[in-house]
Scaffold this motif. Structure first.
Motif, PDB file in Angstrom:
ATOM      1  N   ARG A   1       0.700  -1.222  -0.115  1.00 30.30           N
ATOM      2  CA  ARG A   1      -0.015   0.020   0.053  1.00 30.30           C
ATOM      3  C   ARG A   1       0.745   1.092   0.120  1.00 30.30           C
ATOM      4  O   ARG A   1       0.636   2.325  -0.585  1.00 30.30           O
ATOM      5  CB  ARG A   1      -0.934   0.045   1.099  1.00 30.30           C
ATOM      6  CG  ARG A   1      -2.175  -1.001   1.082  1.00 30.30           C
ATOM      7  CD  ARG A   1      -3.103  -0.639   2.079  1.00 30.30           C
ATOM      8  NE  ARG A   1      -2.577  -0.933   3.290  1.00 30.30           N
ATOM      9  CZ  ARG A   1      -2.944  -2.153   4.257  1.00 30.30           C
ATOM     10  NH1 ARG A   1      -3.625  -2.985   3.668  1.00 30.30           N
ATOM     11  NH2 ARG A   1      -2.540  -2.055   5.316  1.00 30.30           N
ATOM     12  N   VAL A   2       1.827   1.325   0.750  1.00 30.87           N
ATOM     13  CA  VAL A   2       2.869   2.298   0.830  1.00 30.87           C
ATOM     14  C   VAL A   2       3.547   2.643  -0.764  1.00 30.87           C
ATOM     15  O   VAL A   2       3.474   3.960  -1.086  1.00 30.87           O
ATOM     16  CB  VAL A   2       3.983   2.072   1.834  1.00 30.87           C
ATOM     17  CG1 VAL A   2       5.065   3.329   1.689  1.00 30.87           C
ATOM     18  CG2 VAL A   2       3.435   2.291   3.237  1.00 30.87           C
TER      19      VAL A   2
ATOM     20  N   GLY B   1      10.012  10.022  -3.883  1.00 36.06           N
ATOM     21  CA  GLY B   1      11.399   9.626  -3.933  1.00 36.06           C
ATOM     22  C   GLY B   1      11.817   9.133  -2.506  1.00 36.06           C
ATOM     23  O   GLY B   1      12.606   7.896  -2.438  1.00 36.06           O
ATOM     24  N   ASP B   2      11.545   9.694  -1.389  1.00 31.92           N
ATOM     25  CA  ASP B   2      11.796   9.389  -0.024  1.00 31.92           C
ATOM     26  C   ASP B   2      10.948   7.854   0.245  1.00 31.92           C
ATOM     27  O   ASP B   2      11.849   7.144   0.589  1.00 31.92           O
ATOM     28  CB  ASP B   2      11.432  10.477   0.964  1.00 31.92           C
ATOM     29  CG  ASP B   2      11.731   9.697   2.204  1.00 31.92           C
ATOM     30  OD1 ASP B   2      12.934   9.333   2.482  1.00 31.92           O
ATOM     31  OD2 ASP B   2      10.808   9.651   3.308  1.00 31.92           O
ATOM     32  N   LEU B   3       9.949   7.547  -0.224  1.00 28.20           N
ATOM     33  CA  LEU B   3       9.213   6.418  -0.132  1.00 28.20           C
ATOM     34  C   LEU B   3       9.994   5.353  -0.904  1.00 28.20           C
ATOM     35  O   LEU B   3       9.963   4.458  -0.433  1.00 28.20           O
ATOM     36  CB  LEU B   3       7.646   6.496  -0.431  1.00 28.20           C
ATOM     37  CG  LEU B   3       6.630   7.173   0.785  1.00 28.20           C
ATOM     38  CD1 LEU B   3       5.454   7.266  -0.027  1.00 28.20           C
ATOM     39  CD2 LEU B   3       6.817   6.629   1.989  1.00 28.20           C
TER      40      LEU B   3
ATOM     41  N   GLN C   1      13.192   4.485   0.713  1.00 30.03           N
ATOM     42  CA  GLN C   1      12.978   3.610   2.035  1.00 30.03           C
ATOM     43  C   GLN C   1      12.508   2.218   1.564  1.00 30.03           C
ATOM     44  O   GLN C   1      12.922   1.247   2.368  1.00 30.03           O
ATOM     45  CB  GLN C   1      12.111   4.070   2.824  1.00 30.03           C
ATOM     46  CG  GLN C   1      12.236   5.466   3.374  1.00 30.03           C
ATOM     47  CD  GLN C   1      13.533   5.639   4.187  1.00 30.03           C
ATOM     48  OE1 GLN C   1      13.611   4.659   4.962  1.00 30.03           O
ATOM     49  NE2 GLN C   1      14.246   6.592   4.347  1.00 30.03           N
ATOM     50  N   ILE C   2      11.421   1.906   0.644  1.00 29.41           N
ATOM     51  CA  ILE C   2      11.122   0.679   0.417  1.00 29.41           C
ATOM     52  C   ILE C   2      12.443  -0.046  -0.414  1.00 29.41           C
ATOM     53  O   ILE C   2      12.599  -1.390  -0.140  1.00 29.41           O
ATOM     54  CB  ILE C   2       9.937   0.651  -0.746  1.00 29.41           C
ATOM     55  CG1 ILE C   2       8.661   1.374  -0.147  1.00 29.41           C
ATOM     56  CG2 ILE C   2       9.870  -0.783  -1.314  1.00 29.41           C
ATOM     57  CD1 ILE C   2       8.165   0.638   1.012  1.00 29.41           C
ATOM     58  N   GLN C   3      13.198   0.543  -1.103  1.00 31.79           N
ATOM     59  CA  GLN C   3      14.372  -0.170  -1.576  1.00 31.79           C
ATOM     60  C   GLN C   3      15.285  -0.621  -0.492  1.00 31.79           C
ATOM     61  O   GLN C   3      16.061  -1.529  -0.637  1.00 31.79           O
ATOM     62  CB  GLN C   3      15.281   0.847  -2.493  1.00 31.79           C
ATOM     63  CG  GLN C   3      14.623   1.141  -3.897  1.00 31.79           C
ATOM     64  CD  GLN C   3      14.301  -0.221  -4.675  1.00 31.79           C
ATOM     65  OE1 GLN C   3      15.171  -1.317  -4.579  1.00 31.79           O
ATOM     66  NE2 GLN C   3      13.198  -0.432  -5.337  1.00 31.79           N
ATOM     67  N   GLU C   4      15.343   0.297   0.786  1.00 30.98           N
ATOM     68  CA  GLU C   4      16.357  -0.208   1.870  1.00 30.98           C
ATOM     69  C   GLU C   4      15.848  -1.534   2.509  1.00 30.98           C
ATOM     70  O   GLU C   4      16.398  -2.259   2.762  1.00 30.98           O
ATOM     71  CB  GLU C   4      16.325   1.041   2.788  1.00 30.98           C
ATOM     72  CG  GLU C   4      17.228   1.987   2.173  1.00 30.98           C
ATOM     73  CD  GLU C   4      18.978   1.588   2.275  1.00 30.98           C
ATOM     74  OE1 GLU C   4      19.114   0.986   3.094  1.00 30.98           O
ATOM     75  OE2 GLU C   4      19.398   1.927   1.221  1.00 30.98           O
TER      76      GLU C   4
END
Length: 101
Positions: free
Chosen positions: A58-59, A76-78, A81-84
């Protein structure tokens, strides 16, 4: 001689800065609430893992909407973070695979 009777106060932490208090992430349940009789280690349930996965999906959708609306900072921030999360999970899986051999 006059002595200043006022006490000096320590300045508080700026808003948004950690103050040493633990913050708890509530994903409707404690992620590590399951204990087995054989072990005192707390393991997440399959349902909790699936719930986190659903929330991450959902994010991603929210991030895509931010990008479509032109908010590249939030999107871009999301995405970062998801890639991390994905990178960390991949590293964990590699460590588990090395332990099998």
């Amino acid at each position: 001689m006059i002595i200043d009777a006022q006490k000096t106060k320590k300045p508080g932490a700026p808003p948004g800065r950690p103050t040493g208090q633990r913050r708890y992430v509530d994903l409707n349940n404690d992620l590590f609430a399951v204990r087995t009789q054989e072990s005192s280690i707390q393991w997440p349930t399959e349902q909790q893992i699936q719930g986190v996965s659903d929330r991450l999906a959902r994010v991603v959708k929210v991030g895509i909407r931010f990008e479509a609306d032109g908010d590249y900072f939030k999107s871009g921030d999301l995405a970062y973070q998801i890639q991390e999360v994905i990178r960390t999970t991949a590293e964990l899986l590699k460590r588990c695979e090395r332990g099998k051999g």
